[in-house]
Design an enzyme around this catalytic site. Structure first.
Site, short mmCIF file in Angstrom:
data_model
loop_
_atom_site.label_atom_id
_atom_site.label_comp_id
_atom_site.label_asym_id
_atom_site.label_seq_id
_atom_site.Cartn_x
_atom_site.Cartn_y
_atom_site.Cartn_z
N ASN A 70 58.97 50.58 60.71
CA ASN A 70 58.55 49.28 61.23
C ASN A 70 57.71 49.44 62.49
O ASN A 70 57.51 48.49 63.24
CB ASN A 70 59.77 48.41 61.54
CG ASN A 70 60.62 48.17 60.31
OD1 ASN A 70 60.11 47.91 59.23
ND2 ASN A 70 61.93 48.27 60.46
N HIS A 72 67.53 37.13 57.33
CA HIS A 72 68.10 38.46 57.62
C HIS A 72 69.63 38.39 57.80
O HIS A 72 70.16 37.39 58.28
CB HIS A 72 67.45 38.97 58.90
CG HIS A 72 67.77 40.41 59.23
ND1 HIS A 72 68.82 40.78 60.02
CD2 HIS A 72 67.14 41.55 58.87
CE1 HIS A 72 68.83 42.10 60.15
NE2 HIS A 72 67.82 42.60 59.46
N GLU A 82 62.88 32.87 59.44
CA GLU A 82 62.03 33.94 59.98
C GLU A 82 60.58 33.50 59.89
O GLU A 82 60.25 32.64 59.08
CB GLU A 82 62.23 35.23 59.16
CG GLU A 82 63.65 35.74 59.23
CD GLU A 82 63.90 36.94 58.32
OE1 GLU A 82 62.95 37.69 58.01
OE2 GLU A 82 65.06 37.13 57.92
N SER A 98 61.39 39.82 56.15
CA SER A 98 61.48 41.26 56.32
C SER A 98 61.33 42.06 55.04
O SER A 98 60.86 43.19 55.07
CB SER A 98 62.79 41.63 57.00
OG SER A 98 63.88 41.16 56.25
N ASP A 109 63.17 33.61 63.94
CA ASP A 109 63.24 35.07 64.09
C ASP A 109 61.85 35.66 63.80
O ASP A 109 61.36 35.62 62.68
CB ASP A 109 64.28 35.61 63.10
CG ASP A 109 64.45 37.12 63.18
OD1 ASP A 109 63.62 37.80 63.81
OD2 ASP A 109 65.44 37.62 62.61
N HIS A 130 59.35 40.59 62.57
CA HIS A 130 58.24 41.31 61.94
C HIS A 130 56.88 40.69 62.23
O HIS A 130 55.86 41.15 61.70
CB HIS A 130 58.46 41.40 60.43
CG HIS A 130 59.64 42.22 60.08
ND1 HIS A 130 59.61 43.60 60.02
CD2 HIS A 130 60.92 41.86 59.83
CE1 HIS A 130 60.82 44.05 59.73
NE2 HIS A 130 61.63 43.02 59.61
N LYS A 161 60.50 46.97 66.58
CA LYS A 161 59.58 47.10 65.45
C LYS A 161 58.17 47.36 65.99
O LYS A 161 57.93 48.45 66.48
CB LYS A 161 59.74 45.91 64.52
CG LYS A 161 61.03 46.16 63.72
CD LYS A 161 61.65 45.03 63.01
CE LYS A 161 62.99 45.53 62.43
NZ LYS A 161 63.88 44.46 62.07
C1 PLP Z 1 65.24 44.24 62.10
C2 PLP Z 1 65.51 42.79 62.09
C3 PLP Z 1 66.40 42.22 63.00
C4 PLP Z 1 67.26 43.05 63.89
O1 PLP Z 1 66.60 43.60 64.96
P1 PLP Z 1 67.14 44.98 65.56
O2 PLP Z 1 66.49 45.07 66.88
O3 PLP Z 1 66.74 46.03 64.60
O4 PLP Z 1 68.64 44.86 65.66
C5 PLP Z 1 66.52 40.86 63.01
N1 PLP Z 1 65.83 40.07 62.16
C6 PLP Z 1 64.99 40.59 61.27
C7 PLP Z 1 64.24 39.69 60.37
C8 PLP Z 1 64.81 41.96 61.20
O5 PLP Z 1 64.00 42.47 60.27
#
Ligand code: PLP
Length: 388
Positions: A48, A134, A183, A187, A212, A215, A246
């Site tokens: 990522n 997620h 989101e 993801s 969220d 990404h 990421k």
């Molecule tokens: C990776 C991810 C997270 C978590 O983040 P981390 O910093 O890896 O704990 C949360 N939401 C989504 C959509 C993700 O892909």
């Protein structure tokens, strides 16, 4: 084997039989987008690290410098003595990058979601969640005691009918909240939420939005804006969440929003309160990453990423260039996804097979992730191998 281990072992056998057993792979060496596993080098299409910042020398230098100055460990939780100037500056700079009054950094994105959601909604409240959200968003929702309603992925009509239902349910409950959780870039599918429409619905029904951007940050919009910032909607999203792990190439999670929201979370988010603060060196590296994504170099990296995505889309005969760095190739069964991934591995490409429970049954897929750090050559090789 102890009786206890035997029980665990039979579960593992069951996973094996269903093609669902997972194992760790040890990366022995990393050279940009090339990784060495068991002594063999692979082209990595699974990370990522969308802008290649994880191995950027400026981040490593910032980390070493802060490690030397403040020490490696943060020594305590944020509320005791774990908040250094690096943490405070990072939060200020992150808020500025997101276009919000304030931000709060957690050790991971998972901690940000599982801490913030139950702090903000409770028993009287309703959470309306996209089906493909997620795991950490689901986890946060479940631990909140709120009533949860799920809408099919990006289905605005169903979202609206849940909002109507919640409005009726809440009549007579003064102050009961309705929180939409989704989101911006999904993801495992790489597609976008219809953010403008969701915000309009949210406002029509007096709900709040937890978005969220894990990404999207560094990929959509300028700097670390994400999709909300790209669309000029940042000030209409109550809670912007994301990760520093990421495209920003470091680790950690955050919530960005109003000063009041952040002050509230400092007092109520359990994963923030009861956890050792992230290392000051990690905070310093994240600040360096933020500086880069907001510089001309950052714009160049984003351009390169989009060129690579366009190249992959052409190579795979996709109808349009992908909307994010995530390009799924959906294959259906676990066996098929595993077999394809194994074939690619044989050919020197590391592309993971994503299976249940990360995605729903019979939608097993290859999840290709593209980075600015890939060379066009690598993209072309992957496309021709996939087609071959
Ligand atoms: C990776 C991810 C997270 C978590 O983040 P981390 O910093 O890896 O704990 C949360 N939401 C989504 C959509 C993700 O892909």
């Amino acid at each position: 084997m102890s009786a206890f281990d035997e029980v665990l072992n039979s579960s593992l056998h069951e996973l094996d039989a269903r093609g669902l057993r997972r194992r760790l792979r040890v990366i022995e060496q990393i050279n940009g987008t090339r990784i060495t596993i068991d002594g063999r080098e692979f082209q990595n299409f699974s990370s990522n690290d969308y802008l290649g910042l994880a191995s950027h020398p400026a981040l490593a230098e910032a980390m070493a410098e802060a490690g030397g100055r403040y020490g490696v460990g943060s020594t305590a939780s944020r509320l005791i003595c774990g908040t250094t100037a690096e943490h405070a500056n990072l939060e200020e700079e992150l808020a500025e990058a997101k276009g919000t009054e304030a931000s709060l950094v957690f050790s991971t994105g998972v901690a940000a979601a599982t801490g913030a959601i139950p702090a903000l909604v409770g028993k009287e409240d309703v959470i309306i969640l996209d089906k493909l959200a997620h795991a950490c968003l689901i986890e946060g929702a479940r631990s909140s005691d709120a009533t949860i309603r799920v809408f099919p992925h990006n289905d605005l009509a169903k979202l609206e009918s849940h909002l109507q239902w919640a409005q009726e349910k809440n009549q007579g409950h003064k102050g009961a909240r309705v929180m939409i959780i989704t989101e911006s870039v999904f993801s495992m599918d790489g597609d976008l939420a219809p953010l403008r429409e969701i915000i309009e619905l949210k406002e029509r029904y007096g709900a709040i939005l937890f978005l969220d951007e894990a990404h999207a940050v560094g990929v959509r919009g300028y700097g670390a804006q994400g999709l909300a910032g790209e669309l000029g909607l940042s000030d209409r999203v109550e809670i912007q969440m994301g990760t520093l792990g990421k495209a920003l190439g470091v680790s950690g999670g955050y919530i960005a929003g109003s000063r009041t929201l952040i002050d509230f979370l400092i007092n109520r988010a359990r994963s923030f309160i009861f956890s050792t603060a992230p290392s000051p060196a990690v905070a310093a590296a994240a600040r360096a990453a933020l500086r880069i994504v907001q510089s001309e170099e950052g714009s160049r990296l984003r351009d390169k990423l989009h060129q690579n995505l366009t190249l992959l889309a052409a190579g795979l005969n996709l109808a349009a260039a992908p909307e994010s760095s995530i390009v799924p190739v959906i294959l259906g069964s676990e066996e098929r996804a595993l077999a394809e991934a194994a074939q690619l591995l044989e050919a020197g490409f590391f592309v993971p097979a994503i299976r249940y429970p990360t995605v729903s049954r019979n939608t097993s897929r290859l999840r290709i992730t593209v980075s600015a750090a890939h060379e066009p050559e690598q993209i072309r090789d992957l496309s021709s191998t996939l087609k071959g």
